[in-house]
Write a protein that holds these residues in place. Sequence first.
Motif, mmCIF file in Angstrom:
data_model
loop_
_atom_site.group_PDB
_atom_site.id
_atom_site.type_symbol
_atom_site.label_atom_id
_atom_site.label_comp_id
_atom_site.label_asym_id
_atom_site.label_seq_id
_atom_site.Cartn_x
_atom_site.Cartn_y
_atom_site.Cartn_z
ATOM 1 N N PHE A 179 1.069 3.999 -3.016
ATOM 2 C CA PHE A 179 0.800 5.411 -2.727
ATOM 3 C C PHE A 179 1.941 6.294 -3.213
ATOM 4 N N ILE A 180 3.168 5.910 -2.898
ATOM 5 C CA ILE A 180 4.332 6.712 -3.303
ATOM 6 C C ILE A 180 4.443 6.756 -4.819
ATOM 7 N N LEU A 181 4.244 5.610 -5.472
ATOM 8 C CA LEU A 181 4.331 5.551 -6.928
ATOM 9 C C LEU A 181 3.242 6.417 -7.571
ATOM 10 N N SER A 182 2.020 6.340 -7.066
ATOM 11 C CA SER A 182 0.949 7.143 -7.650
ATOM 12 C C SER A 182 1.179 8.630 -7.407
ATOM 13 N N PHE A 183 1.719 8.971 -6.256
ATOM 14 C CA PHE A 183 2.021 10.385 -5.982
ATOM 15 C C PHE A 183 3.082 10.896 -6.954
ATOM 16 N N LEU A 184 4.125 10.105 -7.178
ATOM 17 C CA LEU A 184 5.173 10.526 -8.112
ATOM 18 C C LEU A 184 4.630 10.655 -9.525
ATOM 19 N N TRP A 222 1.555 11.334 -10.333
ATOM 20 C CA TRP A 222 0.697 12.512 -10.351
ATOM 21 C C TRP A 222 1.537 13.779 -10.468
ATOM 22 N N ARG A 223 2.612 13.869 -9.669
ATOM 23 C CA ARG A 223 3.457 15.063 -9.707
ATOM 24 C C ARG A 223 4.134 15.218 -11.069
ATOM 25 N N THR A 245 0.827 -1.207 0.000
ATOM 26 C CA THR A 245 0.000 0.000 0.000
ATOM 27 C C THR A 245 0.861 1.258 0.000
ATOM 28 N N ILE A 246 1.883 1.271 0.824
ATOM 29 C CA ILE A 246 2.787 2.424 0.863
ATOM 30 C C ILE A 246 3.503 2.595 -0.472
ATOM 31 N N PHE A 247 3.953 1.496 -1.065
ATOM 32 C CA PHE A 247 4.637 1.546 -2.358
ATOM 33 C C PHE A 247 3.711 2.103 -3.441
#
Length: 171
Positions: free
Chosen positions: A62-67, A69-70, A58-60
């Motif tokens: 989240f971080i991947l989707s945030f990157l 998105w940015r 889940t953390i992985f």
Amino acid sequence: MKNWEDEELEKFIRNNKDKFDVYKPERNHDQHFLNKLINKFKEVINIVPYLVKVGIATIFIFILSFLLWRTYICPPLSAISLKYWKVEHDYKYQINRSTRLAYNSINNLEKKAKFKSELQKLDATYKILKKQLKENPSADNIANMLRFYQEELLTLEENIQNYTNKNIQSN
């Protein structure tokens, strides 16, 4: 093994009370019972490694989707100003709408070609101003970009008005 109700279990114990007093449990009965009890709890508690894996996944994600998105989805130049982004979005919407209206109101193929060449010039100017704004997001560059949007929108609205008037006169 049969699951007994409380009443059935009590009845069985009363009927066989004398047998309970005669037979002694095996020597390792306590240890055997404790091992079974521990194994039963291990089956229940053994989901912890899976929960850890799910947490890490889940953390992985989240971080991947945030990157992502940015990098790809984030509104451009929102770091400069959210107000600028909103104004730019509104101008782009109006310009696209006006461009479609102007293009649809032109009947002559030569005029459509001329209109397309004007749009290409505006696109080239837009790309230059956008590049300058990304390189140096100063107040002057923001003002230049907004001024460009205003001028382009006014030009398109004048074109729509002119083409609509010419269509009315020709009919």
